[in-house]
Design an enzyme around this catalytic site. Structure first.
Site, short mmCIF file in Angstrom:
data_model
loop_
_atom_site.label_atom_id
_atom_site.label_comp_id
_atom_site.label_asym_id
_atom_site.label_seq_id
_atom_site.Cartn_x
_atom_site.Cartn_y
_atom_site.Cartn_z
N LEU A 136 0.92 -1.19 0.07
CA LEU A 136 0.04 -0.21 -0.01
C LEU A 136 0.94 1.29 -0.08
O LEU A 136 1.73 1.27 0.55
CB LEU A 136 -0.90 0.06 1.32
CG LEU A 136 -1.95 -1.00 1.51
CD1 LEU A 136 -2.73 -1.05 2.73
CD2 LEU A 136 -3.14 -0.81 0.13
N ASP A 137 0.68 2.07 -0.66
CA ASP A 137 1.40 3.41 -0.61
C ASP A 137 1.42 4.13 0.49
O ASP A 137 0.59 3.70 1.35
CB ASP A 137 1.05 4.26 -1.91
CG ASP A 137 -0.39 4.88 -1.91
OD1 ASP A 137 -0.64 5.71 -0.96
OD2 ASP A 137 -1.26 4.74 -2.74
N GLU A 138 2.34 4.94 0.68
CA GLU A 138 2.53 5.51 1.94
C GLU A 138 1.31 6.20 2.62
O GLU A 138 1.03 6.23 3.78
CB GLU A 138 3.64 6.61 1.79
CG GLU A 138 4.08 7.12 3.40
CD GLU A 138 5.22 8.25 3.24
OE1 GLU A 138 5.64 8.71 4.38
OE2 GLU A 138 5.45 8.31 2.02
N ASP A 139 0.49 6.83 1.83
CA ASP A 139 -0.76 7.56 2.19
C ASP A 139 -2.10 6.70 2.46
O ASP A 139 -3.09 7.09 3.03
CB ASP A 139 -0.98 8.68 1.41
CG ASP A 139 -2.15 9.82 2.03
OD1 ASP A 139 -1.94 10.10 3.29
OD2 ASP A 139 -3.00 9.90 1.58
N SER A 140 -1.84 5.42 2.00
CA SER A 140 -3.12 4.52 1.94
C SER A 140 -3.00 3.84 3.35
O SER A 140 -2.08 3.62 3.86
CB SER A 140 -3.14 3.58 0.76
OG SER A 140 -3.00 4.43 -0.35
#
Length: 211
Positions: free
Chosen positions: A59-63
């Site tokens: 999952l990307d950093e903001d997800s």
């Protein structure tokens, strides 16, 4: 990135975990770059994971949301295959039209590393009410800036920032993204930053495959 320690085969039976990744963490355990290690947050801060652990997909950093962690490389390959569904809840800027949902369902053209990529057909629908999720430390956006809505998208792919790119193409930029399911495993009421070790993963996984 896995923790660079002896393999699970050398230390005992495989172990498997579900983690609710909070926003602001990278989907890796350590960094090889000193500057990044000082500025970023990593999964290894959340739990004392065993040697050889790996995150199945990212999952990307903001997800936020569900990560499956395992010491079993074969299980990792199976879960990352195109046969395993991953479901996401996306809070988007604006209200979805029937046409926008149909485009998502049929597949859209996005860019992956500078090359055009056509997404596979997927399940996509609007959620009638906002899902019950832990609040973010900072609100995603003030309601005075216009309406937002929630979508459910179920994919069998996992390209870089795919869901965010898909919703942007149909005019619904993603403001918050939460993965709520990977195959038979659900996020449920697992709080952000918390881990649950799976003791019956093989049984649950076998039932899913057989179905």
């Amino acid at each position: 990135m896995t923790i660079d320690l002896p393999s699970a085969e050398a230390t005992g039976p495989h172990r498997h975990f579900l983690l609710h990744k909070p926003a602001g963490y990278l989907s890796q355990f350590i960094s090889a770059f000193p500057r990044e290690a000082r500025l970023k947050r990593f999964l290894g801060e959340l739990y004392d994971f065993p040697p050889g652990i790996m995150a199945v997909g990212r999952l990307d950093e903001d997800s936020e949301g569900l990560l499956l962690l395992t010491t079993d490389g074969r299980l990792s390959e199976t879960v990352r295959s195109r046969h395993m569904e991953k479901e996401y809840y996306a809070q988007v800027d604006g209200l979805p039209t029937d046409d926008a949902l149909l485009q998502l369902q049929q597949g859209v053209d996005i860019s992956i590393h500078g090359k055009s990529f056509r997404t596979s057909p997927c399940l996509a629908h609007a959620l009638p009410v906002a899902p019950t999720l832990a609040p973010r430390a900072r609100p995603v956006r003030d309601d005075r800036h216009g309406p937002t809505s929630w979508l459910s998208l179920t994919l069998t792919e996992g390209k870089f920032r795919q869901v965010r790119k898909m919703t942007a193409v149909v005019g619904l930029p993603t403001l918050r993204l939460v993965r709520v399911r990977i195959g038979p495993w659900h996020l449920g009421d697992l709080p952000p930053g918390q881990v649950r070790e799976l003791t019956d993963l093989d049984v649950a996984f076998s039932k899913k495959v057989d179905n």
